[in-house]
Every structure is written in C-alpha cells, then in structure tokens.
Design a protein around this motif. Sequence first.
Motif, short mmCIF file in Angstrom:
data_model
loop_
_atom_site.label_atom_id
_atom_site.label_comp_id
_atom_site.label_asym_id
_atom_site.label_seq_id
_atom_site.Cartn_x
_atom_site.Cartn_y
_atom_site.Cartn_z
N UNK A 205 41.05 -5.17 40.27
CA UNK A 205 40.36 -6.18 39.47
C UNK A 205 39.28 -5.54 38.61
N UNK A 206 38.53 -4.60 39.19
CA UNK A 206 37.47 -3.93 38.43
C UNK A 206 38.01 -3.15 37.25
N UNK A 207 39.14 -2.46 37.45
CA UNK A 207 39.73 -1.67 36.38
C UNK A 207 40.24 -2.56 35.25
N UNK B 106 47.37 6.97 42.20
CA UNK B 106 46.45 6.21 41.36
C UNK B 106 45.65 7.10 40.42
N UNK B 107 45.35 8.31 40.84
CA UNK B 107 44.37 9.15 40.14
C UNK B 107 44.68 9.32 38.65
N UNK B 108 45.92 9.69 38.32
CA UNK B 108 46.26 9.96 36.92
C UNK B 108 46.11 8.74 36.03
N UNK B 109 46.74 7.63 36.42
CA UNK B 109 46.68 6.42 35.59
C UNK B 109 45.28 5.83 35.56
N UNK B 110 44.55 5.87 36.69
CA UNK B 110 43.20 5.32 36.72
C UNK B 110 42.26 6.13 35.83
N UNK B 111 42.40 7.45 35.86
CA UNK B 111 41.57 8.30 34.99
C UNK B 111 41.84 7.99 33.52
N UNK C 172 47.15 2.33 26.49
CA UNK C 172 46.14 2.09 27.53
C UNK C 172 46.51 0.95 28.47
N UNK C 173 47.27 -0.02 27.96
CA UNK C 173 47.70 -1.11 28.83
C UNK C 173 48.59 -0.61 29.95
N UNK C 174 49.48 0.33 29.64
CA UNK C 174 50.35 0.90 30.67
C UNK C 174 49.53 1.59 31.75
N UNK C 175 48.53 2.36 31.35
CA UNK C 175 47.69 3.06 32.32
C UNK C 175 46.93 2.09 33.20
N UNK C 176 46.40 1.02 32.60
CA UNK C 176 45.66 0.02 33.37
C UNK C 176 46.59 -0.69 34.35
N UNK C 177 47.77 -1.10 33.86
CA UNK C 177 48.72 -1.84 34.70
C UNK C 177 49.24 -0.95 35.83
N UNK C 178 49.60 0.30 35.51
CA UNK C 178 50.12 1.20 36.54
C UNK C 178 49.08 1.47 37.62
N UNK D 245 46.48 -0.51 38.44
CA UNK D 245 46.28 -1.74 39.21
C UNK D 245 47.46 -2.00 40.14
N UNK D 246 48.67 -1.74 39.65
CA UNK D 246 49.87 -1.95 40.46
C UNK D 246 49.86 -1.05 41.70
N UNK D 247 49.53 0.21 41.50
CA UNK D 247 49.52 1.13 42.63
C UNK D 247 48.34 0.89 43.57
#
Length: 248
Positions: free
Chosen positions: A138-140, A218-223, A201-207, A209-211
């Motif tokens: 949610x925060x991301x 999570x590390x790669x997409x969250x970063x 950026x939407x893909x990174x946020x969604x991936x 949050x999904x994981x």
Amino acid sequence: MQHTLAIARRNLRKVLASPGQVLDATLMPLIFAVIFVFGFGGAISGSAAEYRQYLMPGIMALSITIASRTSGISINGDFGNGIMDRFRSLPMAGSAVLGGRILADTVRMLVSLLVILAFALLIGFRVHTDVLGVLGAIGLILLYGVALCWMHAYIGLAARTPETVQSIGMLAMVPFQFGSSIFVDPGTMPGWLRVVVANNPMTLVVDAARNLMNGGPVAGSATGALAWSAGLIALFAGLAVRQYRRRA
C-alpha cells in the motif's frame, strides 16, 4: 504546515460534499476487476482463482492512476472559480495551496486502496505474506500515486480548462495502465514490447506490490519503483511550483 493542513481540510470537506470523487476512483477499478477476473480470467490464466491473485494488486495500482487526475482538475477549477484570488489575498504560504491539494488527494487515494483491498478479499483474493507485506504494498502504491498527483497538478496548472486537463491526464495514463504488467504477464509479449513494459514505472510498482502480498522477489522492482516515484516527484513538483507562481 498549519496552512497546508487547513487547505487539505478544505479539500477533504469538498470530497465529503461530493463523494463522486471517491466513487470515480474506486468504482471503475472494481468494475475492471469483476470483468477481468470472472469474464476473462479463465482465458488469460487458466482459472479465475489464479488470475485473481495476479490481477488484484494491479487493480489497486490502477486505481491511483484514476484518482490522481483529480489533483489537476481541482487545481484548474480553483483558478476558474476565483478561489485562487481569495487565497492570494490571505496571509498564507503559497506552498500550502499545492501541498494541501496533494495531501488531501493522498488521503483520498488511501481510502480508495483500502476499499479495493477489502473488495479483493471479499471475492477470494488472499495475502500469502504478512501484514508488513500488505502495508509495504500500500505504501509503495501510495507513493507512486503522490508522484502522479504532482504530474497532474502540473497539467492542471499548465492547461486552461478542466476539460483539457481531463483529456490530457487520461491520455497520459493510458500507456502507463495498459503498457504494464497490470493485466497480463509481459513474458507473453513481443520482445520489443517487453523492453518497454519492463521499464514502465507502473510495472515496477505493480510487480513489487504483487510480490509483497503474494510472495516473491521484491528488491529489484521495489528499488525501481522507489527511484521512479522519487524522480517523478522531484521533476513535477518543481515544475508545478514554478507554473503556480507564474500563473498566480
């Protein structure tokens, strides 16, 4: 800060007086969720249950692309109805006008995310991690939503009519929404398109949050999501402040 909170309170009272602003950002993603899960889920993923786990984090992110448009439309409308002249006549910080708008919209997006999460749980979505994972997701998503609010705020300040703001904002969001991993796995796309989607950026946020909710790396997409959000905020907050001073 007092001025910012006062403006945010004013904007939230407007939302309470016109709850359609919340329904617009909540109802449309829920309709998308029902259509895609129960209508297309079996064809896309083999079963509605499996696709539900994949889709619902993306639907949460989709909601903020819709909710963030209100920032630009509302700011533009305030210039049109003369309230900005009233603000300029008051002994208040100019930064409070934009800060209060973004703060109020952050609260509105948070409410929308919680409603969609509750709906997801109601139709069978299950969290496979823990509370911290859900809060992190949610925060991301919310941070990315703040970045989009600043972008739409700049559009609202640069455009002359609310209709123009709405049209530009909607067109700007389409590549983010459908050129991402919200609805389908990018692995099924052509190679050139996968490159575009992977850097959306939407893909990174969604991936991320999904994981965070389903489990997975999570590390790669969250970063990447954090970097994109910080970059968009830095860019469009600066542009919005400059445009506000020029227009005011």
